[in-house]
Design a protein around this motif. Structure first.
Motif, mmCIF file in Angstrom:
data_model
loop_
_atom_site.group_PDB
_atom_site.id
_atom_site.type_symbol
_atom_site.label_atom_id
_atom_site.label_comp_id
_atom_site.label_asym_id
_atom_site.label_seq_id
_atom_site.Cartn_x
_atom_site.Cartn_y
_atom_site.Cartn_z
ATOM 1 N N MET A 74 0.833 -1.205 0.000
ATOM 2 C CA MET A 74 0.000 0.000 0.000
ATOM 3 C C MET A 74 0.870 1.259 0.000
ATOM 4 O O MET A 74 0.558 2.250 -0.669
ATOM 5 C CB MET A 74 -0.920 0.002 1.221
ATOM 6 C CG MET A 74 -2.166 -0.849 1.072
ATOM 7 S SD MET A 74 -3.257 -0.261 -0.255
ATOM 8 C CE MET A 74 -3.570 1.419 0.275
ATOM 9 N N VAL B 8 0.722 4.082 -3.030
ATOM 10 C CA VAL B 8 0.434 5.497 -2.771
ATOM 11 C C VAL B 8 1.556 6.385 -3.295
ATOM 12 O O VAL B 8 1.314 7.462 -3.852
ATOM 13 C CB VAL B 8 0.224 5.722 -1.256
ATOM 14 C CG1 VAL B 8 0.207 7.207 -0.926
ATOM 15 C CG2 VAL B 8 -1.072 5.070 -0.796
ATOM 16 N N ILE C 157 -7.494 3.164 -5.532
ATOM 17 C CA ILE C 157 -6.600 2.008 -5.586
ATOM 18 C C ILE C 157 -7.472 0.768 -5.414
ATOM 19 O O ILE C 157 -8.350 0.735 -4.551
ATOM 20 C CB ILE C 157 -5.536 2.081 -4.475
ATOM 21 C CG1 ILE C 157 -4.624 3.290 -4.690
ATOM 22 C CG2 ILE C 157 -4.706 0.799 -4.423
ATOM 23 C CD1 ILE C 157 -3.654 3.538 -3.549
ATOM 24 N N GLY D 40 -5.324 2.859 3.220
ATOM 25 C CA GLY D 40 -5.566 3.903 2.236
ATOM 26 C C GLY D 40 -6.171 5.140 2.868
ATOM 27 O O GLY D 40 -5.792 6.273 2.550
ATOM 28 N N THR E 207 -3.925 7.710 4.447
ATOM 29 C CA THR E 207 -3.220 8.644 3.563
ATOM 30 C C THR E 207 -4.195 9.403 2.662
ATOM 31 O O THR E 207 -3.794 9.976 1.655
ATOM 32 C CB THR E 207 -2.205 7.884 2.680
ATOM 33 O OG1 THR E 207 -2.885 6.848 1.955
ATOM 34 C CG2 THR E 207 -1.109 7.264 3.521
ATOM 35 N N ASN F 262 -6.420 8.234 0.667
ATOM 36 C CA ASN F 262 -6.577 7.585 -0.628
ATOM 37 C C ASN F 262 -7.717 6.576 -0.547
ATOM 38 O O ASN F 262 -7.762 5.751 0.373
ATOM 39 C CB ASN F 262 -5.285 6.861 -1.036
ATOM 40 C CG ASN F 262 -4.221 7.813 -1.530
ATOM 41 O OD1 ASN F 262 -4.238 8.258 -2.670
ATOM 42 N ND2 ASN F 262 -3.281 8.150 -0.650
ATOM 43 N N LYS F 263 -8.619 6.653 -1.510
ATOM 44 C CA LYS F 263 -9.748 5.731 -1.535
ATOM 45 C C LYS F 263 -9.294 4.376 -2.061
ATOM 46 O O LYS F 263 -8.603 4.292 -3.077
ATOM 47 C CB LYS F 263 -10.867 6.289 -2.416
ATOM 48 C CG LYS F 263 -12.109 5.413 -2.447
ATOM 49 C CD LYS F 263 -13.187 6.023 -3.337
ATOM 50 C CE LYS F 263 -14.421 5.121 -3.384
ATOM 51 N NZ LYS F 263 -15.474 5.687 -4.266
ATOM 52 N N VAL F 264 -9.682 3.317 -1.364
ATOM 53 C CA VAL F 264 -9.358 1.951 -1.779
ATOM 54 C C VAL F 264 -10.664 1.197 -2.018
ATOM 55 O O VAL F 264 -11.546 1.180 -1.152
ATOM 56 C CB VAL F 264 -8.514 1.220 -0.715
ATOM 57 C CG1 VAL F 264 -8.271 -0.231 -1.127
ATOM 58 C CG2 VAL F 264 -7.186 1.934 -0.508
#
Length: 724
Positions: free
Chosen positions: A464, A468, A479, A509, A512, A514-516
């Motif tokens: 991961m 990123v 992601i 995710g 940070t 960030n969409k997972v």
């Protein structure tokens, strides 16, 4: 009712009620002020003034606000240091130094010239023409008064010189952070802020009456020791710690401890706490990747709690009523706002003339450097609390008076509004210009659809992290985390464990921002499942961990990876991690001949460049002359923050000679190739043995670029040749 009445007595004394009100202020003040297009930093200050002892008297300015206010200002300076892109400064070092001197000297000259007159008026008004008793014991005559007026004017001028990159998020939002005007403004901010804070420290010593050759000797020695600890010992201690402790909470506590210890050391060295916090941020800058859970926690806690507390505490000591007590306070606020804005405008104008910049670039520099906030607030608070004498009536005479304190708040409001408006307009113009230039130059803009097959709980964190770090920070695509099972029993233990891994990927995710997106798939085998998802979701990159051998005859990468390489033409990264990415100093990339002829050449170059920029690591390519020219051309086109270095590497049979150049803090990236592709070499057959025997202590990535045209891979699926 009596109990409720006791709770509501002003000012509030119940700690739970006080903290609840503070949280409500932190929540609603930005929302309200954003509606009227005023930066929320000003909104929090106004809220503190409204609810503080000089307003509605709901909150008392007690020791808790003083403590959290001190923590908040140190946190602001720490963030200013850790957010700076040091590569921007290096790339435009000479221009940044020149502009840094412009944006320091011009405000200092204007500030001192106007400040002496202003402070003379303020001190005379405060004392009513009566002599002032100085704390230093100096004579109460006009010469001493002029001396302290000059010292106060120098501090005031240093406030004009410093600036806060308050509008930088606007630049990031428009994606123009790589423009040279932004780089110059950031570099100039580092220089002028450090110089302004040093001026403040020296003036305070002069005001204490301790300025002599002993002071300078002690100051130089203590500053040298402080610099050695901060710039030599701190990075090594931090790198050692981050390598051994991966828990994000533990790392965050460690970072905070480093910041406040550095602040304490700065005070011991004879300079102010805020310089130590700022330099701690500079020191830890390279060790905390911008796209990491740790950086996300640093930003979140600071912006949610500590910094708002500081801003509210500043507002609580401001008395806006004195704005209407006479002309002097209003004159001070207007004069400070005009001088601060004019001096930064003249500095930007001088930079434009010197570097032959466009109107948009001049506006960008002016917009970014005009905002006054962190260092300005810190300096005015320190100088306001520094008492230099007393009037005949016993009233304290401060290095910077209450009129200056209130004028500073107005100045912050004015400069922040101007900064936001000017920066947004300049960013729009530069973004439109950049898009036009990129279209005409044909610059590659890759799509990021990253897939992470998850099966091993020991590698999911590092996978991961890599996913990123190879993404552009403004990427909108999620992601994809994939779990493939051959057993279609949804209640099996394997399905439960797979779901836990997918949920962990989502959690990592989220840490940070960030969409997972989770994908559970039941297929004939893992390779088939991954291959089908790659086609269905139009995946651009597959990031996977290194296979653990289960039998003696098993291949280094594993049969699943071999099958995947033969069935998927998209870029595949096989990653083995031995240390956190933030501790990597250098990315060493080995590139085979004719790699530039592959269809995925631009894509993998972009990913590697993005990775090195996010972890702030030097990047070195080992390749032949033709490939060097192609990579260098791409680096120029994408305006790299970190300029690549190149080493000659003509023969892949000499791959092991690179071993002597690899250190423990290097990340090795091996650009491989599938069979029948232009850059494939038979020497790749030795790669598994070479990596397993000679690079066990290093983190490495074996990267298979996107290769072949659609349809060619399908033909290879029927090949009986083993691909490594």
């Amino acid at each position: 009712m009596e109990q409720i009445s006791n709770f509501l007595n002003l000012p509030f004394t119940d700690p739970v009620l006080i903290f609840s009100l503070i949280l409500l202020i932190i929540l609603f003040a930005p929302l309200i002020f954003d509606k009227i297009k005023i930066p929320h930093i000003v909104g929090l200050i106004f809220a503190g003034a409204l609810f503080g002892p000089n307003g509605l008297n709901v909150l008392a300015y007690d020791s808790s606000f003083h403590l959290f206010g001190q923590v908040g200002v140190l946190y602001i300076m720490f963030l200013a240091g850790i957010d700076v892109d040091m590569n921007d400064f290096k790339q435009n070092k000479n221009k940044s130094i020149v502009f840094g001197m412009y944006t320091f000297i011009i405000p200092m000259l204007l500030g001192i010239a106007t400040g002496i007159v202003l402070m003379y008026l303020i001190y005379n008004n405060l004392s009513g023409g009566e002599p002032i008793t100085w704390v230093s014991g100096e004579a109460s005559d006009s010469n001493t008064l002029i001396k302290y007026c000059a010292l106060s004017a120098i501090v005031l001028a240093s406030m004009y010189a410093s600036n806060t990159l308050l509008a930088y998020p606007i630049v990031s939002r428009f994606g123009v952070s790589r423009n040279r005007s932004v780089n110059i403004a950031v570099g100039g901010t580092i220089i002028t802020t450090v110089l302004a804070l040093l001026v403040l420290a020296i003036v305070l010593e002069v005001a204490r009456g301790e300025m002599n050759y002993i002071f300078w000797l002690r100051f130089i020695i203590s500053l040298s020791i402080f610099g050695f600890i901060i710039f030599y010992l701190f990075p090594r201690i931090a790198r050692w710690f981050f390598k051994r402790y991966a828990d994000n909470i533990v790392q965050y506590i460690f970072v905070l401890a480093m910041v406040f210890f550095a602040s304490f050391l700065a005070k011991l060295a004879g300079i102010e706490y805020i310089i130590g916090a700022f330099l701690a941020g500079i020191t830890l800058n390279r060790l905390v990747p911008k796209q990491s859970p740790l950086m996300n926690r640093i930003d979140f806690v600071g912006n949610a709690i500590f910094i708002p507390f500081f801003l509210i505490s500043v507002g609580m000591i401001v008395n806006f009523r004195i704005l209407f007590d006479g002309y002097l306070t209003l004159l001070t606020a207007v004069l400070m706002s005009v001088i601060a804005t004019l001096s930064k405008y003249l500095s930007a104008k001088a930079a434009r003339k010197t570097f032959k910049m466009s109107n948009s670039e001049e506006s960008m520099i002016f917009g970014l450097t005009n905002a006054q906030a962190a260092a300005t607030l810190a300096a005015v608070m320190i100088a306001y609390n520094f008492v230099i004498g007393y009037t005949a009536s016993g009233e304290a005479v401060r290095l910077l008076s209450e009129e200056i304190l209130n004028g500073t708040i107005i100045m912050i409001l004015v400069t922040c509004i101007i900064s936001s408006i000017v920066t947004e307009r300049a960013s729009k113009k530069i973004a439109i210009s950049d898009i036009s230039n990129e279209k005409s130059a044909g610059i590659y803009k890759p799509e990021h659809r990253i897939l992470i097959p998850v099966s091993n709980p020991n590698t999911i964190n590092s996978l991961m992290e890599l996913a990123v770090l190879i993404r552009n920070k403004n990427e909108k695509q999620p992601i994809y985390a994939l779990s493939v099972m051959s057993n279609n029993n949804y209640e099996s233990q394997g399905a439960i464990e797979s779901q836990k891994l997918l949920e962990k990927a989502v959690s990592l995710g989220a840490a940070t921002d960030n969409k997972v997106k989770m994908i559970s798939r039941y297929d004939l085998n893992i390779a088939s499942g991954i291959s089908n998802v790659v086609k269905e979701k139009n995946i651009s990159d597959v990031v996977m961990g290194l296979h653990s051998k289960t039998t003696f005859s098993d291949s280094f990468f594993g049969s699943m990876t071999d099958a995947l390489l033969s069935g998927v033409n998209r870029m595949i990264c096989i990653f083995k991690s031995t240390q956190p990415m933030g501790t990597i100093k250098r990315v060493v990339v080995t590139v085979p001949a004719d790699a530039e002829k592959e269809s995925g050449f631009n894509k993998w170059c972009d990913r590697v460049f993005t990775l090195s920029e996010h972890i702030d690591a030097e990047i070195v390519f080992y390749c032949n002359a033709n490939t060097t020219r192609s990579i260098a051309s791409l680096a120029v086109a994408r305006k790299n923050h970190i300029q690549p270095k190149f080493m000659p590497f003509e023969n892949w049979d000499e791959f092991m000679t690179i071993k002597t150049a690899i250190t423990s803090n290097d990340l090795l990236v091996v650009i491989s190739a599938r069979k029948l592709s232009p850059s494939y070499q038979t020497s790749f057959e030795k790669l598994p043995t070479q990596l397993s025997e000679s690079f066990q202590e290093n983190s490495f990535i074996v990267l298979y670029p996107e290769q072949f045209k659609e349809g060619e891979v399908d033909q290879m699926q029927n090949s009986t040749t083993k691909i490594i």
